[in-house]
Motif scaffolding. Structure first.
Motif, PDB file in Angstrom:
ATOM      1  N   GLN A 168    -116.116  11.716 119.515  1.00  8.32           N
ATOM      2  CA  GLN A 168    -115.670  11.413 118.156  1.00  8.32           C
ATOM      3  C   GLN A 168    -114.663  12.458 117.669  1.00  8.32           C
ATOM      4  OE1 GLN A 168    -119.566  11.285 116.377  1.00  8.32           O
ATOM      5  NE2 GLN A 168    -119.554   9.035 116.262  1.00  8.32           N
ATOM      6  N   LYS A 169    -114.910  13.733 118.019  1.00  2.54           N
ATOM      7  CA  LYS A 169    -113.982  14.793 117.630  1.00  2.54           C
ATOM      8  C   LYS A 169    -112.618  14.596 118.292  1.00  2.54           C
ATOM      9  CE  LYS A 169    -117.272  18.512 116.720  1.00  2.54           C
ATOM     10  NZ  LYS A 169    -117.747  19.827 117.146  1.00  2.54           N
ATOM     11  N   SER A 170    -112.649  14.250 119.570  1.00  2.93           N
ATOM     12  CA  SER A 170    -111.373  14.049 120.268  1.00  2.93           C
ATOM     13  C   SER A 170    -110.650  12.825 119.723  1.00  2.93           C
ATOM     14  CB  SER A 170    -111.584  13.947 121.776  1.00  2.93           C
ATOM     15  OG  SER A 170    -112.316  12.789 122.095  1.00  2.93           O
ATOM     16  N   ASN A 171    -111.377  11.759 119.376  1.00  7.41           N
ATOM     17  CA  ASN A 171    -110.738  10.572 118.786  1.00  7.41           C
ATOM     18  C   ASN A 171    -110.137  10.904 117.421  1.00  7.41           C
ATOM     19  OD1 ASN A 171    -111.296   8.933 120.947  1.00  7.41           O
ATOM     20  ND2 ASN A 171    -113.153   8.060 120.062  1.00  7.41           N
TER      21      ASN A 171
ATOM     22  N   LEU B 205    -109.148  13.899 116.398  1.00  8.83           N
ATOM     23  CA  LEU B 205    -107.997  14.754 116.654  1.00  8.83           C
ATOM     24  C   LEU B 205    -106.806  13.928 117.123  1.00  8.83           C
ATOM     25  CD1 LEU B 205    -106.815  17.602 116.829  1.00  8.83           C
ATOM     26  CD2 LEU B 205    -107.680  17.724 119.164  1.00  8.83           C
ATOM     27  N   PHE B 206    -107.053  12.950 118.012  1.00  8.16           N
ATOM     28  CA  PHE B 206    -105.986  12.085 118.493  1.00  8.16           C
ATOM     29  C   PHE B 206    -105.375  11.298 117.345  1.00  8.16           C
ATOM     30  CE2 PHE B 206    -104.540   7.979 120.212  1.00  8.16           C
ATOM     31  CZ  PHE B 206    -103.544   8.430 121.051  1.00  8.16           C
ATOM     32  N   ALA B 207    -106.208  10.741 116.455  1.00  9.45           N
ATOM     33  CA  ALA B 207    -105.710   9.978 115.310  1.00  9.45           C
ATOM     34  C   ALA B 207    -104.881  10.876 114.394  1.00  9.45           C
ATOM     35  CB  ALA B 207    -106.879   9.363 114.543  1.00  9.45           C
ATOM     36  N   GLN B 208    -105.324  12.117 114.198  1.00  6.47           N
ATOM     37  CA  GLN B 208    -104.559  13.045 113.370  1.00  6.47           C
ATOM     38  C   GLN B 208    -103.202  13.362 114.013  1.00  6.47           C
ATOM     39  OE1 GLN B 208    -107.337  16.282 113.029  1.00  6.47           O
ATOM     40  NE2 GLN B 208    -108.292  15.455 111.160  1.00  6.47           N
ATOM     41  N   LEU B 209    -103.198  13.561 115.330  1.00  9.48           N
ATOM     42  CA  LEU B 209    -101.944  13.844 116.026  1.00  9.48           C
ATOM     43  C   LEU B 209    -100.989  12.657 115.953  1.00  9.48           C
ATOM     44  CD1 LEU B 209    -103.150  15.767 119.189  1.00  9.48           C
ATOM     45  CD2 LEU B 209    -101.817  16.679 117.299  1.00  9.48           C
ATOM     46  N   VAL B 210    -101.513  11.452 116.122  1.00 12.07           N
ATOM     47  CA  VAL B 210    -100.668  10.256 116.038  1.00 12.07           C
ATOM     48  C   VAL B 210    -100.117  10.118 114.624  1.00 12.07           C
ATOM     49  CG1 VAL B 210    -100.695   7.727 116.098  1.00 12.07           C
ATOM     50  CG2 VAL B 210    -101.734   9.029 117.956  1.00 12.07           C
ATOM     51  N   GLY B 211    -100.933  10.323 113.621  1.00 11.55           N
ATOM     52  CA  GLY B 211    -100.478  10.245 112.230  1.00 11.55           C
ATOM     53  C   GLY B 211     -99.419  11.287 111.928  1.00 11.55           C
ATOM     54  N   PHE B 212     -99.664  12.525 112.380  1.00  7.22           N
ATOM     55  CA  PHE B 212     -98.707  13.602 112.160  1.00  7.22           C
ATOM     56  C   PHE B 212     -97.403  13.321 112.907  1.00  7.22           C
ATOM     57  CE2 PHE B 212     -97.053  17.903 113.167  1.00  7.22           C
ATOM     58  CZ  PHE B 212     -96.783  18.296 111.859  1.00  7.22           C
ATOM     59  N   GLY B 213     -97.521  12.815 114.135  1.00  7.19           N
ATOM     60  CA  GLY B 213     -96.329  12.463 114.915  1.00  7.19           C
ATOM     61  C   GLY B 213     -95.547  11.350 114.254  1.00  7.19           C
ATOM     62  N   GLY B 214     -96.243  10.354 113.727  1.00 12.33           N
ATOM     63  CA  GLY B 214     -95.572   9.256 113.022  1.00 12.33           C
ATOM     64  C   GLY B 214     -94.843   9.757 111.787  1.00 12.33           C
ATOM     65  N   LEU B 215     -95.489  10.655 111.035  1.00 16.20           N
ATOM     66  CA  LEU B 215     -94.861  11.231 109.854  1.00 16.20           C
ATOM     67  C   LEU B 215     -93.614  12.022 110.241  1.00 16.20           C
ATOM     68  CD1 LEU B 215     -95.031  11.756 106.794  1.00 16.20           C
ATOM     69  CD2 LEU B 215     -96.369  13.805 107.327  1.00 16.20           C
ATOM     70  N   LEU B 216     -93.712  12.835 111.300  1.00  9.20           N
ATOM     71  CA  LEU B 216     -92.545  13.583 111.774  1.00  9.20           C
ATOM     72  C   LEU B 216     -91.429  12.644 112.216  1.00  9.20           C
ATOM     73  CD1 LEU B 216     -94.004  16.591 113.795  1.00  9.20           C
ATOM     74  CD2 LEU B 216     -92.761  16.658 111.646  1.00  9.20           C
ATOM     75  N   MET B 217     -91.786  11.550 112.866  1.00 11.76           N
ATOM     76  CA  MET B 217     -90.778  10.586 113.327  1.00 11.76           C
ATOM     77  C   MET B 217     -90.069   9.944 112.138  1.00 11.76           C
ATOM     78  SD  MET B 217     -89.245   9.281 115.867  1.00 11.76           S
ATOM     79  CE  MET B 217     -90.209   9.525 117.302  1.00 11.76           C
ATOM     80  N   ILE B 218     -90.801   9.606 111.092  1.00  9.69           N
ATOM     81  CA  ILE B 218     -90.185   9.016 109.897  1.00  9.69           C
ATOM     82  C   ILE B 218     -89.232  10.025 109.249  1.00  9.69           C
ATOM     83  CG2 ILE B 218     -90.678   8.232 107.537  1.00  9.69           C
ATOM     84  CD1 ILE B 218     -93.217   6.900 108.714  1.00  9.69           C
ATOM     85  N   ILE B 219     -89.675  11.275 109.148  1.00  6.99           N
ATOM     86  CA  ILE B 219     -88.823  12.317 108.572  1.00  6.99           C
ATOM     87  C   ILE B 219     -87.572  12.507 109.430  1.00  6.99           C
ATOM     88  CG2 ILE B 219     -88.674  14.798 108.101  1.00  6.99           C
ATOM     89  CD1 ILE B 219     -91.671  14.649 107.313  1.00  6.99           C
ATOM     90  N   PHE B 220     -87.750  12.558 110.743  1.00 10.83           N
ATOM     91  CA  PHE B 220     -86.619  12.737 111.650  1.00 10.83           C
ATOM     92  C   PHE B 220     -85.633  11.577 111.540  1.00 10.83           C
ATOM     93  CE2 PHE B 220     -84.721  11.806 115.808  1.00 10.83           C
ATOM     94  CZ  PHE B 220     -83.957  12.954 115.970  1.00 10.83           C
TER      95      PHE B 220
END
Length: 192
Positions: free
Chosen positions: A7-10, A12-27
């Motif tokens: 559950q922790k790894s899932n 963390l993965f969801a947080q990384l995907v969300g953060f990556g998506g946010l960075l992609m939108i900003i970029f």
């Protein structure tokens, strides 16, 4: 609330995907803004120069300027690619010419072994022996291609091996490999 490792790894993965998506939108937003600014400015400069040079007027719209800037940039990029490719081709031709000059200063009298094998194949007038301790064999020339072979290769190989090697190089001559390779080098020069 207690989490197991999965559950922790899932999470963390969801947080990384969300953060990556946010960075992609900003970029992408920043890229779009920079793209519009740079290419609109370039397009405006080109439109002004065209107006001065040709007396034509361009409808003033930021979309037109961005499109004109993009086309101008692509044209400059293609021109730079051709110039770079041409320079690479000239450098390659100079190096090849220098290598061939060095080999042609070391021409050797055709050995009896090479003469016999070349005559058996029927290429005696297209084989040149060079006095070089390194094993070298290559084809060169466009219209009247020749096979250059070093004394080291002739002395090392048996008659059958020398015949196979010369037949292989003869195949390159018949297929006009030197010309084809130059054309491929020409095309690859533009691929950086």
């Amino acid at each position: 609330m207690s989490f197991n490792m999965r559950q922790k790894s899932n999470l963390l993965f969801a947080q990384l995907v969300g953060f990556g998506g946010l960075l992609m939108i900003i970029f992408l937003t920043a890229f779009y803004k920079i793209y519009n600014f740079v290419f609109s400015a370039l397009g405006e400069i080109v439109a002004q120069q065209a107006s001065v040079a040709f007396g034509c007027q361009v409808a003033t719209s930021s979309t037109n300027y961005a499109l004109l800037g993009t086309v101008s940039f692509l044209g400059l990029a293609i021109l730079a690619t051709f110039i770079f490719g041409f320079i690479k081709i000239v450098i390659t031709l100079i190096k090849t010419k220098k290598f061939l000059r060095a080999q042609q200063t070391n021409l050797a009298k055709t050995s009896q072994k090479l003469a016999q094998v070349a005559m058996y194949i029927g290429i005696q007038d297209r084989v040149i022996e060079i006095n070089n301790p390194r094993p070298l064999i290559f084809c060169h020339g466009f219209k009247n291609s020749k096979i250059y072979i070093s004394s080291a290769v002739v002395n090392t190989l048996s008659y059958a091996e020398l015949q196979a090697t010369l037949l292989h190089e003869t195949h390159h001559l018949l297929d006009r490999e030197p010309t084809r390779l130059l054309f491929i080098k020409f095309l690859s020069a533009f691929a950086f």
